[in-house]
Design a protein around this motif. Structure first.
Motif, PDB file in Angstrom:
ATOM      1  N   UNK B 166       1.360 -18.891  -3.454  1.00  0.00           N
ATOM      2  CA  UNK B 166       2.466 -18.477  -2.592  1.00  0.00           C
ATOM      3  C   UNK B 166       1.998 -17.543  -1.483  1.00  0.00           C
ATOM      4  N   UNK B 169       0.341 -19.488   1.215  1.00  0.00           N
ATOM      5  CA  UNK B 169       1.326 -20.240   2.002  1.00  0.00           C
ATOM      6  C   UNK B 169       2.292 -19.302   2.729  1.00  0.00           C
ATOM      7  N   UNK B 170       2.009 -17.976   2.684  1.00  0.00           N
ATOM      8  CA  UNK B 170       2.841 -16.935   3.318  1.00  0.00           C
ATOM      9  C   UNK B 170       4.280 -16.947   2.796  1.00  0.00           C
ATOM     10  N   UNK B 171       4.408 -17.235   1.503  1.00  0.00           N
ATOM     11  CA  UNK B 171       5.747 -17.272   0.928  1.00  0.00           C
ATOM     12  C   UNK B 171       5.955 -16.147  -0.088  1.00  0.00           C
ATOM     13  N   UNK B 172       4.984 -15.224  -0.163  1.00  0.00           N
ATOM     14  CA  UNK B 172       5.191 -14.030  -0.983  1.00  0.00           C
ATOM     15  C   UNK B 172       4.592 -12.898  -0.174  1.00  0.00           C
ATOM     16  N   UNK B 173       5.377 -11.873   0.072  1.00  0.00           N
ATOM     17  CA  UNK B 173       4.927 -10.825   0.962  1.00  0.00           C
ATOM     18  C   UNK B 173       4.587  -9.570   0.168  1.00  0.00           C
TER      19      UNK B 173
END
Ligand code: SF4
Ligand code: SF4
Ligand code: SF4
Ligand code: SF4
Lengths: 303, 210
Positions: B166, B169-173
């Motif tokens: 994630x 994929x830049x989907x967890x910051x």
């Protein structure tokens, strides 16, 4: 002025850097092509989602949704509310229904809203993005913009639960909804109407809290897609997308399978078919890369 | 007297009435005709480890099995798939009754303490009402660390590959830990929720007195 305008409720998972940020990016490019204008409801809050039920109680949950209705009415009067997340849409619709049917609940809600300096005069319509596409635009309008058909790609349409039950999209059956398959055909790909896990639940929030239970469900969903010869799965729901995509590695470890199938949003397929780049479709947001779509997105457009 | 003893006292020998008055949508339970369609449709029933499907729970309520129902982990396994709702011939709002019983058991302190979904559910609500929006990172960290530091690191490690996927994929910051997404009018939200809880409590108390 845009052809269609709506008050937009993106939901927590679609914020920047959150698990469905790729959904948001692709919806934005899709809407640009279709001349649909989404204006974010200023300072919207989370719907509380159904999984918050232990603490939420009835009224606090409805009040959370009602705050968004009130903000929408105040800032974007007359516009219908559109959600992209299935769970947000469902939660908001449920609140709308309960408040409409109970004067007591409505009065209590108004009293609580007053504390935040807000009120509701009119109940807004709550729509899911796919309803807007199907009902307000229609398949012919959606198809008109296809300049790069996804020829020869076989895609399993995983509808999941919450866009389908208990409300569903008008005119579709709960057991075998067809709209997602039609959208797959619309972008020029090959649909799999006989995909038998299309409405099976992925386990929802249990994927976080009790992964072994949810992963047993997800395994069936992915396996059936492979059995029908799919090379990717498409969904209308951010939680479905995440659940079916990101646990495939763990499922492989648990069951000795070799799953590695991309799971896309309908909006990503549409953006590529509409001639958008991999970036417009947020293909870089996939945990399991959709190579085939990346290749197509790199091809020139037929005008 | 604890809330639980008070309620058990008041509804002595009438658990069905207790459910009807105290649980959201609880007044529907008596409409169940025990056909079993909901149990046959329930996804968690297809997997092992789920105690009682809805039909069975509803029967137990009528049979007055208060302790067994309220301490069960069954309701916590409901995934909100709404299969039961759309198929029930009597149109019972089953999903909401399941959540309602769960919430009631939690309110009385009778729900299984370490049931992971109960824990997650409370955490989720706190997480999203704290700032008005969900902080996905704090939410998952909170869940993994529920059994303490050691167990938390182990749980977290199990999910390591998922998290790295994630992140890439830049989907967890990762910066969500220090703030993250929030609403501007947090004060208004807190005040509004406080009021909502107040009203709800007084309505439930009125029912109990009446
Ligand atoms: S469903 Fe999830 S993402 Fe959508 S608003 Fe509710 S909590 Fe946020
Ligand atoms: S994520 Fe799973 S539980 Fe949620 S709507 Fe989608 S299929 Fe249903
Ligand atoms: S489907 Fe409805 S009537 Fe049948 S057992 Fe379940 S709740 Fe009862
Ligand atoms: S909504 Fe809950 S109770 Fe109903 S079938 Fe789904 S998991 Fe079972």
């Amino acid at each position: 002025m845009a052809k269609h305008e709506y008050a937009f409720y993106p939901g927590c998972s679609s914020q920047k850097g959150a698990s469905a940020s790729n959904y948001l990016t692709s919806v934005e490019s899709m809407c640009k092509t279709l001349d649909v204008k989404l204006t974010e409801i200023p300072d919207w809050n989370c719907c509380g989602a159904s999984i918050g039920y232990a603490e939420a109680g009835e009224l606090p949950r409805h009040v959370m949704n009602a705050r968004n209705f009130a903000l929408s009415e105040k800032n974007l009067p007359g516009q219908e509310i559109v959600a992209t997340c299935a769970a947000c849409w469902l939660g908001a619709r449920e609140t709308r229904e309960r408040l409409t049917h109970s004067d007591t609940l409505m009065a209590d809600t108004r009293e609580a809203l007053k504390e935040a300096g807000l009120t509701i005069n009119e109940m807004p319509n709550i729509r899911h993005m796919v309803e807007v596409l199907i009902e307000d635009l229609g398949f012919d309008e959606m198809k008109k913009h296809v300049v790069r058909p996804l020829e020869g790609v076989k895609i399993a349409g995983y509808v999941g639960c919450q866009t389908n039950r208990p409300f569903g999209v008008d005119g579709e059956s709960f057991e075998n909804p067809q709209y997602l398959d039609k959208m797959v055909e619309m972008v020029g790909a090959e649909s799999i109407p006989e995909y038998d896990m299309k409405v099976t639940c992925c386990g929802g929030a249990l994927a976080f809290s009790e992964p072994e239970k949810a992963q047993a469900q997800i395994k069936d969903i992915v396996e059936s897609a492979y059995d029908h010869g799919a090379e990717m799965i498409v969904t209308p729901c951010p939680l479905c997308q995440a659940n079916v995509e990101i646990y495939q590695g763990q499922i492989n470890q648990r069951y000795g399978t070799k799953f590695n199938i991309p799971v896309m949003y309908y909006s990503q397929l549409m953006v590529v078919a509409y001639g958008g780049s991999a970036k417009d479709a947020a293909l870089n947001g996939q945990v399991i890369k959709a190579r085939r779509l990346e290749e197509i997105a790199a091809k020139p457009v037929k005008r | 007297m604890s809330a639980n003893t008070a309620l058990a006292e008041k509804y002595r020998n009438n658990f069905l009435k207790e459910i009807e008055e105290q649980v959201e949508m609880g007044d529907w339970v008596k409409m169940c005709m025990q056909c079993g369609v909901c149990s046959g449709s329930c996804p968690t029933n297809f997997q092992s480890a789920w105690e009682h499907p809805p039909q069975e729970l509803f029967m137990m309520i009528r049979a007055g099995k208060r302790e067994e129902v309220l301490t069960s982990s069954s309701m916590w396994n409901c995934t909100s798939c709404y299969n039961c709702i759309v198929r029930c011939p009597r149109k019972l709002p089953i999903t909401h009754i399941m959540h309602g019983i769960a919430e009631y058991a939690h309110r009385l302190g009778m729900a299984p303490k370490m049931q992971p979904t109960r824990f997650f559910s409370g955490l989720f609500w706190k997480n999203c009402t704290h700032t008005g929006r969900v902080n996905e990172l704090k939410l998952s960290m909170g869940l993994y660390f529920k059994d303490g530091l050691g167990a938390g690191i182990k749980e977290g490690m199990k999910m390591k590959d998922v998290a790295i996927g994630l992140l890439k994929a830049k989907r967890l910051n990762p910066f969500e830990l220090f703030g993250g997404h929030k609403c501007k009018d947090q004060k208004g939200i807190q005040a509004m929720l406080k009021k909502a809880y107040e009203i709800e409590r007084s309505r439930k108390a009125a029912k109990m007195a009446g």
